[in-house]
Design an enzyme around this catalytic site. Sequence first.
Site, PDB file in Angstrom:
ATOM      1  N   TRP A   1       0.045  12.913  72.338  1.00  0.00           N
ATOM      2  CA  TRP A   1      -0.313  13.876  71.283  1.00  0.00           C
ATOM      3  C   TRP A   1      -1.835  14.022  71.244  1.00  0.00           C
ATOM      4  O   TRP A   1      -2.572  13.058  71.500  1.00  0.00           O
ATOM      5  CB  TRP A   1       0.193  13.386  69.923  1.00  0.00           C
ATOM      6  N   ASN A   2      -2.275  15.217  70.853  1.00  0.00           N
ATOM      7  CA  ASN A   2      -3.680  15.599  70.929  1.00  0.00           C
ATOM      8  C   ASN A   2      -4.593  14.738  70.046  1.00  0.00           C
ATOM      9  O   ASN A   2      -5.455  14.005  70.539  1.00  0.00           O
ATOM     10  CB  ASN A   2      -3.741  17.089  70.563  1.00  0.00           C
TER      11      ASN A   2
ATOM     12  N   ASP B   1      -3.823  12.202  68.169  1.00  0.00           N
ATOM     13  CA  ASP B   1      -3.527  10.776  68.368  1.00  0.00           C
ATOM     14  C   ASP B   1      -4.375  10.225  69.512  1.00  0.00           C
ATOM     15  O   ASP B   1      -4.900   9.110  69.440  1.00  0.00           O
ATOM     16  CB  ASP B   1      -2.053  10.556  68.727  1.00  0.00           C
TER      17      ASP B   1
ATOM     18  N   ASP C   1       2.211  17.878  59.177  1.00  0.00           N
ATOM     19  CA  ASP C   1       3.334  18.771  59.410  1.00  0.00           C
ATOM     20  C   ASP C   1       4.023  19.280  58.149  1.00  0.00           C
ATOM     21  O   ASP C   1       4.309  20.452  58.006  1.00  0.00           O
ATOM     22  CB  ASP C   1       4.390  18.050  60.247  1.00  0.00           C
TER      23      ASP C   1
ATOM     24  N   TRP D   1       3.847  13.257  54.776  1.00  0.00           N
ATOM     25  CA  TRP D   1       2.757  14.135  54.346  1.00  0.00           C
ATOM     26  C   TRP D   1       2.910  14.673  52.913  1.00  0.00           C
ATOM     27  O   TRP D   1       2.230  15.607  52.523  1.00  0.00           O
ATOM     28  CB  TRP D   1       2.544  15.303  55.330  1.00  0.00           C
TER      29      TRP D   1
ATOM     30  N   GLU E   1       3.454   3.647  60.846  1.00  0.00           N
ATOM     31  CA  GLU E   1       2.961   5.027  60.972  1.00  0.00           C
ATOM     32  C   GLU E   1       2.216   5.466  59.708  1.00  0.00           C
ATOM     33  O   GLU E   1       1.172   6.096  59.770  1.00  0.00           O
ATOM     34  CB  GLU E   1       4.155   5.955  61.229  1.00  0.00           C
TER      35      GLU E   1
HETATM   36  C1  GLC Z   1       3.687  13.601  63.543  1.00  0.00           C
HETATM   37  C2  GLC Z   1       2.406  13.783  62.735  1.00  0.00           C
HETATM   38  C3  GLC Z   1       1.331  14.301  63.646  1.00  0.00           C
HETATM   39  C4  GLC Z   1       1.165  13.331  64.806  1.00  0.00           C
HETATM   40  C5  GLC Z   1       2.476  13.048  65.514  1.00  0.00           C
HETATM   41  C6  GLC Z   1       2.375  11.899  66.502  1.00  0.00           C
HETATM   42  O1  GLC Z   1       4.166  14.781  64.045  1.00  0.00           O
HETATM   43  O2  GLC Z   1       2.601  14.622  61.643  1.00  0.00           O
HETATM   44  O3  GLC Z   1       0.115  14.430  62.964  1.00  0.00           O
HETATM   45  O4  GLC Z   1       0.221  13.803  65.707  1.00  0.00           O
HETATM   46  O5  GLC Z   1       3.456  12.685  64.569  1.00  0.00           O
HETATM   47  O6  GLC Z   1       1.886  10.742  65.896  1.00  0.00           O
END
Ligand code: GLC
Length: 426
Positions: free
Chosen positions: A32-33, A35, A162, A348, A390
């Site tokens: 993931w970007n 992350d 999200d 969130w 998380e």
């Molecule tokens: C969820 C989070 C997002 C994150 C991803 C991987 O989708 O909302 O922000 O990048 O998980 O951790």
Amino acid sequence: MTDLVEAARAVLRDNDRGGYTVPTSGLYPYQWNWDAAFCALGWITFDEPRAWRELTRLMEGQWADGMVPHIVFHVASDTYFPGPDVWRTPHVPATSGITQPAVLASAARLCLERARNKGLAEDSLATLYPRMLAWHRWWVSARDPERSGLVGMLHPWESGMDNSPAWDEPLARVSPTPTSAIRRRDLGHVDAAMRPSEDFYKRVIALVDLYASLDWQPSRMWAQTPFRVADIGLNAILHRANRDLLALARRFGTPAEQAEIAARLDFTAAAIDRLWNAGAGIYQSRDLIAGTLIDARTSAGLLPLWAGIANDRLAALGATLRRWSERARFLVPSTAPDDTRFEPRRYWRGPIWGMMNMMIGEGLAEAGEHALARRIKRDTAAMVSQGFREYFDPLTGEGLGGGHFSWTAAIALYWNLPDEARVDAD
Ligand code: GLC
């Protein structure tokens, strides 16, 4: 080395898939970007080549137009929905078709500052710098085509937050897709009470289908979407990233590039200031289709602190945080605890994220609000020392969502949380 440092390093090593770090195995099996940006900050504290590799592997996903996608599907996996077959993007390796908050240039600059091997850092940055510049230019051309100074997001996942209540109203304009298209995998990993609703999934997948039908062309997406929001979090993070990119441009770029970035910074600082809501005591996102500020108070509205442009609002933001702390034992909840949509355990809508706390805490410290900065850091240390989850419940501090989570471990290392937790225990 403390046990906690050792445990945090082990999380990153276990989640390493050969130069990139999955957020956690199972639930999120790809890169993931944003992350990746936070993971690099963790890696730089004990394995510098691996930190730079994280960032260059992310850039394998960069599109020809400069966009850096929110997921790079380096290796196929069947534990995540929506996978490459749903996104249908033209890129190799397969990627999603939307982006995520631009923490990258800030992480790159902070890694350079921390690095002991400056030669390696400079070599890596010489390659990364032009690519980061291309991404930041994409933000302007694709996501601020009218040059308002604010970039727009076209999908809630682009915010990285999200399921924030701030997206409820704009998302209500999106017609849900038929149930048959949704094959959720997340509920096999995490309790449904902590995850987004079914209705949310139907709407966000409808947006993916729309953009795929437009061949992922930015101008068509911008024109035809029913969901277009100037997210305060995204804009603040991008502003901070442009400051960091400017510092890197002085070393790796040209005078013309420096002038270009500096001009954009002046413009975006003024535009972000217009997202301030004095009555609410916080910055808010703007719905670009309705043309109104979105009535939600979320932790994203504190990120202008990280951007370094909230000094005039410091007292009001501090008062907001102190008010939140009267209802929540731990800071910083992702949604105001006195908001009717506050849910302390759902994605969130209330829980605390470690990397959000780092950005808000560092922003407060840089602005001179040391007492609150310290409080946030100690709260984070207290929660994270119970496990690298998380996210966390702001009422109890309990860890939630996925476990063995990369960015939580990375922030513990980068922000020296083990030391903080020890001081707390003494
Ligand atoms: C969820 C989070 C997002 C994150 C991803 C991987 O989708 O909302 O922000 O990048 O998980 O951790």
